[in-house]
Design a protein around this motif. Structure first.
Motif, PDB file in Angstrom:
ATOM      1  N   GLY A  77      38.101 -18.568 -39.239  1.00 42.10           N
ATOM      2  CA  GLY A  77      39.136 -17.566 -39.001  1.00 42.10           C
ATOM      3  C   GLY A  77      38.779 -16.210 -39.571  1.00 42.10           C
ATOM      4  N   THR A  78      38.207 -16.190 -40.772  1.00 40.17           N
ATOM      5  CA  THR A  78      37.799 -14.932 -41.402  1.00 40.17           C
ATOM      6  C   THR A  78      36.721 -14.245 -40.575  1.00 40.17           C
ATOM      7  N   ALA A  79      35.741 -15.024 -40.121  1.00 39.31           N
ATOM      8  CA  ALA A  79      34.658 -14.454 -39.312  1.00 39.31           C
ATOM      9  C   ALA A  79      35.196 -13.875 -38.011  1.00 39.31           C
ATOM     10  N   TYR A  80      36.142 -14.574 -37.388  1.00 38.04           N
ATOM     11  CA  TYR A  80      36.692 -14.082 -36.123  1.00 38.04           C
ATOM     12  C   TYR A  80      37.536 -12.834 -36.337  1.00 38.04           C
ATOM     13  N   LEU A  81      38.288 -12.787 -37.419  1.00 37.21           N
ATOM     14  CA  LEU A  81      39.075 -11.594 -37.738  1.00 37.21           C
ATOM     15  C   LEU A  81      38.167 -10.381 -37.973  1.00 37.21           C
ATOM     16  N   LEU A  82      37.068 -10.602 -38.674  1.00 36.75           N
ATOM     17  CA  LEU A  82      36.116  -9.513 -38.906  1.00 36.75           C
ATOM     18  C   LEU A  82      35.532  -9.022 -37.588  1.00 36.75           C
ATOM     19  N   TRP A  83      35.200  -9.964 -36.698  1.00 39.00           N
ATOM     20  CA  TRP A  83      34.661  -9.573 -35.395  1.00 39.00           C
ATOM     21  C   TRP A  83      35.681  -8.760 -34.597  1.00 39.00           C
ATOM     22  N   LEU A  84      36.928  -9.198 -34.596  1.00 41.96           N
ATOM     23  CA  LEU A  84      37.972  -8.464 -33.881  1.00 41.96           C
ATOM     24  C   LEU A  84      38.189  -7.077 -34.473  1.00 41.96           C
ATOM     25  N   SER A  85      38.111  -6.979 -35.793  1.00 45.11           N
ATOM     26  CA  SER A  85      38.282  -5.688 -36.454  1.00 45.11           C
ATOM     27  C   SER A  85      37.187  -4.711 -36.024  1.00 45.11           C
ATOM     28  N   ILE A  86      35.950  -5.182 -36.055  1.00 47.76           N
ATOM     29  CA  ILE A  86      34.821  -4.334 -35.642  1.00 47.76           C
ATOM     30  C   ILE A  86      34.937  -3.965 -34.173  1.00 47.76           C
ATOM     31  N   ASP A  87      35.295  -4.949 -33.344  1.00 44.55           N
ATOM     32  CA  ASP A  87      35.429  -4.710 -31.908  1.00 44.55           C
ATOM     33  C   ASP A  87      36.545  -3.711 -31.618  1.00 44.55           C
ATOM     34  N   SER A  88      37.646  -3.810 -32.342  1.00 45.97           N
ATOM     35  CA  SER A  88      38.770  -2.900 -32.137  1.00 45.97           C
ATOM     36  C   SER A  88      38.403  -1.477 -32.538  1.00 45.97           C
ATOM     37  N   TRP A  89      37.710  -1.321 -33.666  1.00 45.25           N
ATOM     38  CA  TRP A  89      37.310   0.012 -34.109  1.00 45.25           C
ATOM     39  C   TRP A  89      36.308   0.637 -33.143  1.00 45.25           C
ATOM     40  N   ARG A  90      35.360  -0.191 -32.678  1.00 50.03           N
ATOM     41  CA  ARG A  90      34.372   0.307 -31.721  1.00 50.03           C
ATOM     42  C   ARG A  90      35.043   0.709 -30.408  1.00 50.03           C
TER      43      ARG A  90
END
Length: 223
Positions: A77-90
């Motif tokens: 879950g932590t890894a997926y949240l980090l991925w979504l955060s990066i994807d959202s900012w990008r």
């Protein structure tokens, strides 16, 4: 039985309405794809909710070892949240310059809802404490019928909330300008990052507590 259904319905609303990763992703997808995309995030999250509910209710033994299960689920879950955060900012810098592929957005929204729910360690804790929830409404020796009623109440409230949440998000953000949409994406990216860090902190704390328990048991065993 009616009291149990109502209690499960209310608990489901509280669980689903609490701000979290699914809500942040609902906003993010709603800004980009409107009501349907926001709804698909919510509907996707129901799949994960149902999965954990079934595991908890049928007593397959996984949730009896909640601590050991919570760690791998929390890491995912932590890894997926980090991925979504990066994807959202990008995406906040490039997403709004051209035409949006609505079908692609909707597929991504559904997938995100499922993933966020399946990898949510709070689901493990929630369904592992099901016995306490039953006892609070006077059911101390639950039968299969009690579990079925509880499951039905929880899932009905989750289904109702999915439409309410999607409608609220679509109403608030349907006329958002490109600048406001970018700001919203970045706010969601920050929220998702904070949730990831919070999840990581909880994992570290849980692991430390578990290690202390093991050390105490080992120490007592050698005395």
């Amino acid at each position: 039985m009616i009291a149990l259904f109502v209690s499960a319905f209310v608990l489901g609303l509280i669980f689903n309405a609490a701000p979290g990763a699914v809500f942040a992703e609902t906003i993010r997808q709603g800004v980009r794809g409107g009501y349907r995309a926001a709804l698909l995030v919510q509907i996707g999250s129901l799949a994960g909710d149902a999965l954990w509910a079934v595991l908890g209710l049928v007593g397959v033994g996984l949730l009896l070892q909640a601590e050991s299960l919570r760690v791998p689920v929390g890491i995912a879950g932590t890894a997926y949240l980090l991925w979504l955060s990066i994807d959202s900012w990008r995406a906040s810098s490039v997403e709004f310059g051209g035409q949006v592929d609505v079908s692609k957005v909707q597929k991504g929204a559904l997938r995100a809802g499922v993933m966020l729910s399946v990898t949510n360690p709070q689901n493990v804790a929630y369904w592992a404490s099901l016995g306490s929830a039953m006892g609070a409404v006077g059911v101390h020796s639950p039968t299969a019928a009690h579990y079925a009623i509880f499951f039905a109440g929880f899932m009905v409230s989750s289904f109702v909330w999915a439409f309410i949440c999607a409608a609220l998000v679509a109403r608030v953000f349907r006329n958002a300008s490109a600048g406001w949409a970018k700001l919203t994406y970045r706010a969601c990216a920050i929220a998702l990052l904070l949730l990831a860090l919070s999840s990581l902190r909880d994992l570290v704390s849980a692991s430390s507590a578990q290690n202390k328990k093991v050390s105490v048991v080992v120490h007592r065993g050698t005395v």
